[in-house]
Design a protein around this motif. Sequence first.
Motif, PDB file in Angstrom:
ATOM      1  N   TYR A   1       3.653   4.555 -12.409  1.00 31.21           N
ATOM      2  CA  TYR A   1       3.054   5.696 -11.634  1.00 31.21           C
ATOM      3  C   TYR A   1       3.492   6.953 -12.210  1.00 31.21           C
ATOM      4  CZ  TYR A   1       1.998   9.270  -7.789  1.00 31.21           C
ATOM      5  OH  TYR A   1       1.760  10.290  -7.268  1.00 31.21           O
TER       6      TYR A   1
ATOM      7  N   PHE B   1      -7.124   3.599  -4.882  1.00 29.98           N
ATOM      8  CA  PHE B   1      -6.584   4.704  -3.950  1.00 29.98           C
ATOM      9  C   PHE B   1      -6.895   6.134  -4.291  1.00 29.98           C
ATOM     10  CE2 PHE B   1      -3.891   1.195  -4.329  1.00 29.98           C
ATOM     11  CZ  PHE B   1      -3.720   0.585  -3.158  1.00 29.98           C
ATOM     12  N   GLN B   2      -6.744   6.814  -3.413  1.00 32.46           N
ATOM     13  CA  GLN B   2      -7.012   8.578  -3.653  1.00 32.46           C
ATOM     14  C   GLN B   2      -5.685   9.129  -2.989  1.00 32.46           C
ATOM     15  OE1 GLN B   2     -10.237  10.727  -2.100  1.00 32.46           O
ATOM     16  NE2 GLN B   2      -9.212  12.585  -2.936  1.00 32.46           N
ATOM     17  N   ILE B   3      -4.669   9.123  -3.885  1.00 35.07           N
ATOM     18  CA  ILE B   3      -3.502   9.729  -3.338  1.00 35.07           C
ATOM     19  C   ILE B   3      -3.215  11.206  -3.544  1.00 35.07           C
ATOM     20  CG2 ILE B   3      -2.097   7.715  -4.460  1.00 35.07           C
ATOM     21  CD1 ILE B   3      -1.092   9.402  -6.749  1.00 35.07           C
ATOM     22  N   GLU B   4      -4.120  12.013  -4.113  1.00 32.68           N
ATOM     23  CA  GLU B   4      -4.026  13.585  -4.137  1.00 32.68           C
ATOM     24  C   GLU B   4      -5.527  13.787  -3.763  1.00 32.68           C
ATOM     25  OE1 GLU B   4      -1.663  15.255  -3.825  1.00 32.68           O
ATOM     26  OE2 GLU B   4       0.053  14.099  -4.379  1.00 32.68           O
TER      27      GLU B   4
ATOM     28  N   THR C   1       1.047  -1.262  -0.030  1.00 29.08           N
ATOM     29  CA  THR C   1       0.168   0.053   0.016  1.00 29.08           C
ATOM     30  C   THR C   1       0.675   1.286  -0.007  1.00 29.08           C
ATOM     31  OG1 THR C   1      -0.031   0.130   2.453  1.00 29.08           O
ATOM     32  CG2 THR C   1      -1.795  -1.082   1.372  1.00 29.08           C
ATOM     33  N   ASN C   2       2.293   0.894   0.458  1.00 28.24           N
ATOM     34  CA  ASN C   2       3.089   2.269   0.435  1.00 28.24           C
ATOM     35  C   ASN C   2       3.795   2.395  -0.718  1.00 28.24           C
ATOM     36  OD1 ASN C   2       2.123   3.045   3.242  1.00 28.24           O
ATOM     37  ND2 ASN C   2       3.521   1.326   3.804  1.00 28.24           N
TER      38      ASN C   2
ATOM     39  N   PHE D   1       2.837   4.103  -3.497  1.00 30.41           N
ATOM     40  CA  PHE D   1       2.552   5.390  -4.192  1.00 30.41           C
ATOM     41  C   PHE D   1       2.368   6.293  -2.980  1.00 30.41           C
ATOM     42  CE2 PHE D   1       0.509   1.845  -6.462  1.00 30.41           C
ATOM     43  CZ  PHE D   1       0.974   1.893  -7.665  1.00 30.41           C
ATOM     44  N   LYS D   2       3.251   7.159  -2.729  1.00 31.31           N
ATOM     45  CA  LYS D   2       3.249   8.392  -2.044  1.00 31.31           C
ATOM     46  C   LYS D   2       2.443   8.078  -0.517  1.00 31.31           C
ATOM     47  CE  LYS D   2       2.710  12.179  -4.257  1.00 31.31           C
ATOM     48  NZ  LYS D   2       2.035  13.202  -5.198  1.00 31.31           N
ATOM     49  N   ASN D   3       1.494   9.018  -0.272  1.00 30.62           N
ATOM     50  CA  ASN D   3       0.719   8.786   1.009  1.00 30.62           C
ATOM     51  C   ASN D   3      -0.491   8.359   0.602  1.00 30.62           C
ATOM     52  OD1 ASN D   3       2.975   9.584   2.776  1.00 30.62           O
ATOM     53  ND2 ASN D   3       2.535  11.875   2.167  1.00 30.62           N
ATOM     54  N   ILE D   4      -0.816   6.998   0.444  1.00 26.58           N
ATOM     55  CA  ILE D   4      -2.126   6.471  -0.016  1.00 26.58           C
ATOM     56  C   ILE D   4      -3.247   6.647   1.147  1.00 26.58           C
ATOM     57  CG2 ILE D   4      -2.955   4.469  -1.059  1.00 26.58           C
ATOM     58  CD1 ILE D   4      -0.515   3.500  -2.121  1.00 26.58           C
ATOM     59  N   ARG D   5      -4.326   6.963   0.445  1.00 27.83           N
ATOM     60  CA  ARG D   5      -5.429   7.102   1.380  1.00 27.83           C
ATOM     61  C   ARG D   5      -6.571   6.306   0.742  1.00 27.83           C
ATOM     62  NH1 ARG D   5      -6.587  13.280   1.812  1.00 27.83           N
ATOM     63  NH2 ARG D   5      -6.687  13.009  -0.583  1.00 27.83           N
TER      64      ARG D   5
END
Length: 751
Positions: free
Chosen positions: A507, A448-451, A379-380, A382-386
């Motif tokens: 990505y 995921f919503q990354i931004e 899960t990590n 890509f950046k700070n994945i939410r």
Amino acid sequence: MASIRPFQKKAGSLFFKLLISFIVIILLPVSFNFVSYAFFRSNLEGKLIENNTVVTDTTVKHYEDQIRTIKNFTFTQYLKVNASIVNWNKVRGIDYVAVTQLRNELQAYLTNPSLYLHNMIFVLNRLDLAIDKDGSASLHDMFDKFYANPTYNYEFWQQEIRRDNGFTMYPSSEFSLKAMDVQKNSPNVMPLLFSSDNKNIAIIALLDNDKMVEEFYKNASPGNKLLILNEKKAVIYTSDRSFAISLPSLESNKGYMKAGAQYIFYQKGALSGFTYVNVIPTANIDSQISRLNLILASILVVSLLLSVAASIFFSMRLNNPIRKIIESIGQRNTAIPQQSQIKEFNLISEKINDLIRTNLVIHQDLDRQSSLLKHYAYTNKFKNIRGYAKEASIPPDIDKPFILLGFQLLFRSRLQTEMDIAQDKAANLFKEFIHADLTGAFEESVTFQIENDIILSLIFLEEEGPAHVDFFLRRWKQVFDLDREYCLVTISVSDRYGDSSKFSAAYNQILHLLRGRRPGDDTQIMTEVVPKDPVYFDQEEERVFYANLDKGNASEIIQIVKRRLHQLDRKGASLQHLHEYAREVIRKVHLASGKHIGGREFAEISQTSPYESVRECFTLEQMERYLEWFLQMELAFIRKKSEESDPIIDFATDYINSHLGDDITLEVVADKLGITGTYLSSYFKNKKGVNFSDYISNVRMRKAQELLATTDLKVLDIASMVGYYSVNAFIRTFKKYTGVPPGEYRKVNAD
């Protein structure tokens, strides 16, 4: 008998047994060292010869692998340049945007240290053009001026290109480089030429010999020399240019010989046909033999002494604490069974077994935690994945073929004003919809919503995966277009990748594709990357723009802006590029008008800043309408200010324009006007909308641009003419103002 008993008692102690054991164990490697010393002493020269043979083999392998890599890389660049030439023929001329792109790509490639390339020159004979990492020039200028060498001049390369096709390497040499009127020498480089049946295109790669030798020949002893001979046994490179030797005949492909005061090791490369010669002075080998003899003898003596001392020391260190521990343990538990003649070993063995069992439990727990970490490390990527990072079902084995889908959301302001829905809530609705849609077809898909405005969907594919994805793309476009009055969606699809090590590449590909959205008010599916770095203002257009801007001529400014917008659109510019151009126009107008974003002047005519309004323009027509309105309002304000004659401002600007080469200060101008510097500073800022020093800098930079584009004066002279006594300070300021240094600005405008 009484005197013997204490010795027998001590002989059975842990200390005595440890000491005897250490000495017995140490005697074995000592005897082995002694035998090894005798053996190596008689075979040392053979070992040194074997070692230098290995050094020669390793050097040859590295060089041959590097030559293979450079040839493949050169051929790839040839195909790229050939493809670009075909495109240029279609437009009947040189595409300087493509030239800049080729140069930028070449600069990126040359930063790779593993290529050991100093430079690469694309030779385009039909267009009389040469392109390298620093720019482009005519063929004569490139080889007789910017990359000059008495041997490798323009006539030499033309003659070599007309010869047989393929790759040809030439003796290494230095080139005289000229950049920004500064002359310097290149490193020692070896030219490699590639030409084909198409004599209009050739590529010259310049290999940095010194760096290759530093890496490939680093295992050689000091004093060794490396020579490279071509197929005709002529020397094309030597690691020491002051070294001279008359080589004997090298008949076989590999071997060594002793010639005079040197050992010569040589081997012929299978790919290049070059002969690599490793020259070792006999004095080096003799000194190594003597030095190794001394070292081996010293090690033998020192190791024996240290071993005996260490045996006594460690025996005492081990015995004393163990004895105390055993005494304390024995006092608490006297029922410990005797399993050995040395009771200390029995107790230590039990404690060690306990530690091993405890350690095993700890390791099992760590293994479980490691497995869990591996499970969630996915899960990590890509950046700070939410989003579904916590509740998503993450497959343990993620090394499967996959594709990545990217969704960028461009929200309109009416989403908040008309629907009363916050953007983060709307983005979550999009994410939920995409996730629900994909889960039915791809069980292992994760969204995921990354931004705030970017959503990613990771899909693991089976054989028929791409066909299913195409179905969803068509479906999503129809669904998302229903809400395009409130939000525009851009969708990008990555290539198919084989395993999780390619997450980063996928990505980056997604982000590049998303940035390529074209102007339009519909859902777009991006498959190609748009051209990079379009030109927003050329030199002449910028001059005309500023001239009309100072006069407040709205009609001319609007025509310039519209013409450039349509030109960018015809060249395939992205929506992001149009926004950047619009922001640049707004910035230039603000500097001229002296207004501040968010200030009282803007609040009187609009509730939002111009930059926020530009972000709401998603089509070319919307951009044109808004900029036309904005320019009419701003130019009217500038025109009104210019019509108000002010003797103080007029005197200050006239003095600045006529004394650009002098040291202009606020105090000097204020003194001539008979006022204080503080008053002039605030008065000037209030009337012109810009600080006094910033105004002087802007005038100087415009004058410098004019002189660079219209004269052949040196950069140092131009810097002095516009009031800069340090050329470095001038170059820094010019680059900050225009984005490029003076030399490149002149070269681009000349081209």
